[in-house]
Motif scaffolding. Structure first.
Motif, PDB file in Angstrom:
ATOM      1  N   MET A   1     -33.384  31.871  -1.509  1.00 52.10           N
ATOM      2  CA  MET A   1     -34.591  32.547  -1.106  1.00 52.10           C
ATOM      3  C   MET A   1     -34.247  33.976  -0.678  1.00 52.10           C
ATOM      4  N   THR A   2     -35.225  34.849  -0.785  1.00 48.84           N
ATOM      5  CA  THR A   2     -34.984  36.263  -0.523  1.00 48.84           C
ATOM      6  C   THR A   2     -35.679  36.754   0.752  1.00 48.84           C
ATOM      7  N   ILE A   3     -35.305  37.937   1.156  1.00 47.15           N
ATOM      8  CA  ILE A   3     -35.907  38.599   2.312  1.00 47.15           C
ATOM      9  C   ILE A   3     -37.418  38.780   2.089  1.00 47.15           C
ATOM     10  N   ALA A   4     -37.828  38.968   0.851  1.00 47.34           N
ATOM     11  CA  ALA A   4     -39.260  39.143   0.549  1.00 47.34           C
ATOM     12  C   ALA A   4     -40.070  37.955   1.049  1.00 47.34           C
ATOM     13  N   ARG A   5     -39.522  36.766   0.950  1.00 44.73           N
ATOM     14  CA  ARG A   5     -40.228  35.553   1.412  1.00 44.73           C
ATOM     15  C   ARG A   5     -40.469  35.604   2.920  1.00 44.73           C
ATOM     16  N   ILE A   6     -39.466  36.019   3.659  1.00 46.23           N
ATOM     17  CA  ILE A   6     -39.614  36.128   5.115  1.00 46.23           C
ATOM     18  C   ILE A   6     -40.650  37.188   5.466  1.00 46.23           C
ATOM     19  N   LEU A   7     -40.579  38.326   4.785  1.00 43.09           N
ATOM     20  CA  LEU A   7     -41.546  39.397   5.060  1.00 43.09           C
ATOM     21  C   LEU A   7     -42.965  38.983   4.685  1.00 43.09           C
ATOM     22  N   ALA A   8     -43.102  38.154   3.650  1.00 39.24           N
ATOM     23  CA  ALA A   8     -44.427  37.675   3.257  1.00 39.24           C
ATOM     24  C   ALA A   8     -45.041  36.828   4.365  1.00 39.24           C
ATOM     25  N   GLU A   9     -44.202  36.100   5.093  1.00 38.11           N
ATOM     26  CA  GLU A   9     -44.686  35.254   6.178  1.00 38.11           C
ATOM     27  C   GLU A   9     -44.879  36.019   7.480  1.00 38.11           C
ATOM     28  N   LYS A  10     -43.947  36.886   7.831  1.00 38.01           N
ATOM     29  CA  LYS A  10     -44.010  37.553   9.131  1.00 38.01           C
ATOM     30  C   LYS A  10     -44.716  38.904   9.082  1.00 38.01           C
ATOM     31  N   VAL A  80     -26.816  52.927   9.857  1.00 39.17           N
ATOM     32  CA  VAL A  80     -27.563  51.680   9.835  1.00 39.17           C
ATOM     33  C   VAL A  80     -27.317  50.935   8.529  1.00 39.17           C
ATOM     34  N   THR A  81     -26.971  49.680   8.667  1.00 40.83           N
ATOM     35  CA  THR A  81     -26.893  48.802   7.507  1.00 40.83           C
ATOM     36  C   THR A  81     -28.315  48.368   7.197  1.00 40.83           C
ATOM     37  N   THR A  82     -28.701  48.470   5.940  1.00 44.19           N
ATOM     38  CA  THR A  82     -30.046  48.084   5.531  1.00 44.19           C
ATOM     39  C   THR A  82     -29.961  47.030   4.430  1.00 44.19           C
ATOM     40  N   THR A  83     -31.116  46.526   4.050  1.00 44.54           N
ATOM     41  CA  THR A  83     -31.196  45.567   2.959  1.00 44.54           C
ATOM     42  C   THR A  83     -32.414  45.898   2.110  1.00 44.54           C
ATOM     43  N   THR A  84     -32.577  45.156   1.048  1.00 44.66           N
ATOM     44  CA  THR A  84     -33.785  45.244   0.230  1.00 44.66           C
ATOM     45  C   THR A  84     -34.476  43.892   0.291  1.00 44.66           C
ATOM     46  N   ASP A  85     -35.714  43.852  -0.137  1.00 50.17           N
ATOM     47  CA  ASP A  85     -36.414  42.566  -0.064  1.00 50.17           C
ATOM     48  C   ASP A  85     -35.930  41.574  -1.117  1.00 50.17           C
ATOM     49  N   VAL A 107     -35.392  48.370   3.229  1.00 46.61           N
ATOM     50  CA  VAL A 107     -35.717  49.663   2.630  1.00 46.61           C
ATOM     51  C   VAL A 107     -36.030  49.475   1.155  1.00 46.61           C
ATOM     52  N   MET A 108     -37.106  50.098   0.718  1.00 45.02           N
ATOM     53  CA  MET A 108     -37.463  50.113  -0.703  1.00 45.02           C
ATOM     54  C   MET A 108     -37.756  51.553  -1.106  1.00 45.02           C
ATOM     55  N   ASP A 109     -37.166  51.977  -2.193  1.00 42.71           N
ATOM     56  CA  ASP A 109     -37.345  53.349  -2.687  1.00 42.71           C
ATOM     57  C   ASP A 109     -37.073  54.384  -1.600  1.00 42.71           C
ATOM     58  N   GLY A 110     -36.070  54.102  -0.755  1.00 43.51           N
ATOM     59  CA  GLY A 110     -35.654  55.059   0.262  1.00 43.51           C
ATOM     60  C   GLY A 110     -36.482  55.075   1.535  1.00 43.51           C
ATOM     61  N   THR A 111     -37.514  54.248   1.618  1.00 44.53           N
ATOM     62  CA  THR A 111     -38.342  54.249   2.820  1.00 44.53           C
ATOM     63  C   THR A 111     -38.405  52.856   3.455  1.00 44.53           C
ATOM     64  N   LEU A 112     -38.700  52.845   4.718  1.00 42.60           N
ATOM     65  CA  LEU A 112     -38.771  51.618   5.496  1.00 42.60           C
ATOM     66  C   LEU A 112     -39.891  50.724   4.977  1.00 42.60           C
ATOM     67  N   ALA A 113     -39.547  49.448   4.699  1.00 42.44           N
ATOM     68  CA  ALA A 113     -40.530  48.515   4.142  1.00 42.44           C
ATOM     69  C   ALA A 113     -40.633  47.227   4.957  1.00 42.44           C
ATOM     70  N   GLY A 114     -39.865  47.125   6.029  1.00 42.21           N
ATOM     71  CA  GLY A 114     -39.909  45.933   6.863  1.00 42.21           C
ATOM     72  C   GLY A 114     -38.679  45.861   7.735  1.00 42.21           C
ATOM     73  N   LEU A 115     -38.621  44.804   8.531  1.00 39.48           N
ATOM     74  CA  LEU A 115     -37.487  44.575   9.415  1.00 39.48           C
ATOM     75  C   LEU A 115     -37.344  43.074   9.617  1.00 39.48           C
ATOM     76  N   VAL A 116     -36.122  42.582   9.505  1.00 37.45           N
ATOM     77  CA  VAL A 116     -35.867  41.176   9.818  1.00 37.45           C
ATOM     78  C   VAL A 116     -34.855  41.119  10.955  1.00 37.45           C
ATOM     79  N   SER A 117     -35.011  40.101  11.774  1.00 38.38           N
ATOM     80  CA  SER A 117     -34.082  39.901  12.883  1.00 38.38           C
ATOM     81  C   SER A 117     -33.226  38.679  12.586  1.00 38.38           C
ATOM     82  N   ILE A 118     -32.161  38.551  13.343  1.00 38.22           N
ATOM     83  CA  ILE A 118     -31.313  37.371  13.193  1.00 38.22           C
ATOM     84  C   ILE A 118     -32.137  36.118  13.475  1.00 38.22           C
TER      85      ILE A 118
END
Length: 143
Positions: A1-10, A80-85, A107-118
């Motif tokens: 599963m990907t980060i996109a799934r978490i962002l879709a929920e939160k 800052v370490t970042t990720t993609t969805d 980050v998507m296309d160089g801009t902030l698109a969300g944040l996930v926590s541990i």
């Protein structure tokens, strides 16, 4: 599963601050929103840094209460370490565990698109393990 799934929920809303704000102002936001970190960004949404509770505690530990008058950019984590969805949740979790940080800007296309926590990632993994356990129980019961 990907980060996109978490962002879709939160959701993709992220609390941010600007580098010229004071630690006191940032602390007010952290307290009001009951969160542990703010992404420091510019007007275009590019990630410039991240400011966590830990950064503020360290600043106060070094300089005393007067550090609360310092600008965020003085104490933020600038590398800052970042990720993609599209990153796998397990890979993101491993990255955060190995590098010992609790918040990962998306980050998507160089801009902030969300944040996930541990906490977001651990919650997802626990739910996933529970689903797998339940599926195994159902499989065994029908075998």
């Amino acid at each position: 599963m990907t980060i996109a799934r978490i962002l879709a929920e939160k959701g993709r809303n992220v609390s941010t601050t600007q580098p010229h704000r004071t630690l006191s102002e940032a602390l007010e936001v952290l307290t009001a929103k009951n969160i542990g970190a703010l992404v420091v960004s510019d007007a275009e949404g590019r990630v410039l840094g991240i400011l966590s509770e830990r950064d503020i505690v360290r600043a106060i530990g070094r300089a005393g209460a007067s550090a609360l008058n310092d600008v965020v950019s003085k104490h933020m984590t600038a590398r800052v370490t970042t990720t993609t969805d599209s990153e796998c949740v397990v890979a993101a979790l491993e990255k955060m565990t190995k590098q010992r940080f609790r918040h990962l800007p998306v980050v998507m296309d160089g801009t902030l698109a969300g944040l996930v926590s541990i906490g977001d990632l651990v919650k997802y993994r626990l739910e996933e393990m529970e689903r797998q356990t339940q599926a195994m129980k159902e499989y065994i019961a029908t075998a």
